[in-house]
Design an enzyme around this catalytic site. Sequence first.
Site, mmCIF file in Angstrom:
data_model
loop_
_atom_site.group_PDB
_atom_site.id
_atom_site.type_symbol
_atom_site.label_atom_id
_atom_site.label_comp_id
_atom_site.label_asym_id
_atom_site.label_seq_id
_atom_site.Cartn_x
_atom_site.Cartn_y
_atom_site.Cartn_z
ATOM 1 C CG ASP A 1 39.788 36.456 39.948
ATOM 2 O OD1 ASP A 1 39.857 37.616 40.350
ATOM 3 O OD2 ASP A 1 38.834 35.692 40.192
ATOM 4 C CG HIS B 1 34.565 33.621 42.117
ATOM 5 N ND1 HIS B 1 35.080 33.109 40.947
ATOM 6 C CD2 HIS B 1 35.278 34.748 42.374
ATOM 7 C CE1 HIS B 1 36.062 33.890 40.525
ATOM 8 N NE2 HIS B 1 36.203 34.905 41.379
ATOM 9 C CD GLU B 2 34.049 37.777 44.691
ATOM 10 O OE1 GLU B 2 35.114 38.019 45.286
ATOM 11 O OE2 GLU B 2 33.918 37.917 43.461
HETATM 12 ZN ZN ZN Z 1 37.492 36.527 41.433
#
Ligand code: ZN
Length: 629
Positions: free
Chosen positions: A520, A443-444
């Site tokens: 996000d 994800h990062e």
């Molecule tokens: Zn994120």
Amino acid sequence: MPTGKNPQNSGQNDMRMLISFIIMAVIFTSVLNIFMSAMTTRKATEITYTEFLQMLTQKQVQTVEIQADRLVITEKPQQNEEENAFYGLRARQYYTGIVDDPQLTDRIIASGATQYRAVENNSPILSFLATWVLPFLLIYGISGLILRSVMKKMGGGVGGPMSFGKNTAKIYAQKETGVTFADVAGQEEAKESLQEIVDFLHKPERYTAIGAKLPKGALLVGPPGTGKTLLAKAVAGEANVPFYSLSGSDFVEMFVGVGASRVRDLFKQALENAPCIVFIDEIDAIGKSRDNQMGGNDEREQTLNQLLSEMDGFDASKGVVILGATNRPEVLDKALLRPGRFDRRVIVDKPDLKGREDILKVHIKDVKLTDDVDLHQIALATSGAAGADLANIVNEAALRAVRFGREKVEQADLMEAVEIIIAGQEKKDRIMTESERKIVAYHEVGHALATALQKNTQPVQKITIVPRTMGALGYTMQMPEEEKYLMNKEEILDQITTYLAGRGAEEVIFHTVTTGASNDIEKATELARNMVAQYGMSERFDMVGLESIQNKYLDGRNVRNCAETTSAAIDEEVLKIIKQCHQKAIKLLEANQPALHKIAAFLLEKETITGEEFMKLLQEEEAVALQKA
Ligand code: ZN
Ligand code: ADP
Ligand code: MG
């Protein structure tokens, strides 16, 4: 430096308080005495005089105490009772009435018992003192102390930095604040407009000679923590005059009229001590517009009216300047803002890049630093931080250096402090399963790749998968190369894509979605919504303002200015933007799967990687990836 005035109208109140103390103490003492006598009489059993004589002849008596109205007989301890006595248990006691018996003393001596006469009963005054006066005084003292502290908490104003009259809140009075403009960094415009007030307080004659009138008051307006209170103190410090300050909420009490009389007292004090600065912090607590919504608030209105009339009434040439501070200027009553009152408005906004660097310098003055410290970089990383945050960052960094047993603060301490303020402390003891760590890593890296592979973005500063106390399981830190005040449409779209690329990576690699993207999503949606409703960046609505911001200096809530149906149409537009950016993110990541795998594996191993390490890995994965994107 309290310059206390004697309470004038508090005599009556004190009298009432005194009487209630006395009544309380009397009641307590009586209860105490009844209780005590019950305790002592319960121990002895009544016997007849004959039984007493019998005990004497049988030599069972240890002592006889002759009291005013009775004989108290203590029995000799029996065999097994000796142990009891040893362990502190009392021998059995009896009492009997006094009989006129001339042989009593002889009998007692003959039985081998001792006789004595209780001394205290010879002195009724002493016993009265012991049983009544002493407890009374004790209780009076204790209850007095308790009541006093309660009254103080309720704002009754006993003591404090300064007291005047019974209805005094804590007025904070300082002869010298010890703060000067040098302690306030990055607020040059604000300092400039306050400089005139300083000059005026220094030499009022110069202004009055020409016939110029100076503003009676200035209102410091800006977000929390930007140094409004500090600036007010600095004005007093620069002008070298006393500083009287009170917070707006101190005026607002339960009882109607209290606030108004506090305002009166405050101004009376100030005029007696002119020249001086009167500072009313958080003035919106009293200055709220009177005509807003449901019902009035009598107390607040009275207080406000009093403030208005005091500000009109006093003679500014005496050298009293009123400063107010607020972060909600829009709710203030118009009457407060008209000329002759708070007619000057000094904006104390969040500092820009240079301002942040200057504030850091002020606070880091007394901190020992290594040579690698670069405050410019810290200032770049703290866009949006107020002065108070920066002061906090410096202190956190110093604390961290101590924790590691170092004598000087390093750049790494400062960078970590920035992250602590943004994301909370590291939470190394949180145990995540291997598959969770993997998802977070991908994800990062998804975010980081999207940043690196798009044109209008900020470089990656750091990627980490160490969880933080404020909830983040990992994060990617971006850092601008320079401060920007404008963002163009392309930059916003690229930023939205970057936000959505975290979830994008989960989809591309694991073909599933997790809850980890909620933050996000929130940020991306907000940006997209602002594009449509505030920045005029959609075809459909052209340049119509559909939302505006309320409470600009606080949380900045959006207020809708359009019809329900338009609102629904805005949602459609927002959805369109988000969908486009989401697709773009996925395409970007699909084209760069090798890089994604490689960097994620590296991150899983290291937990934290720097922006440089990241760029190096990306370049090794060669420029093909960049061109494909
Ligand atoms: Zn994120
Ligand atoms: P406000 O009243 O605007 O909410 P304060 O004046 O109470 O903020 O600021 C809190 C603290 O933050 C100050 O005591 C000071 O340490 C720091 N600070 C804020 N702004 C500045 C600034 N411009 N320069 C130096 N320190 C600042
Ligand atoms: Mg303040």
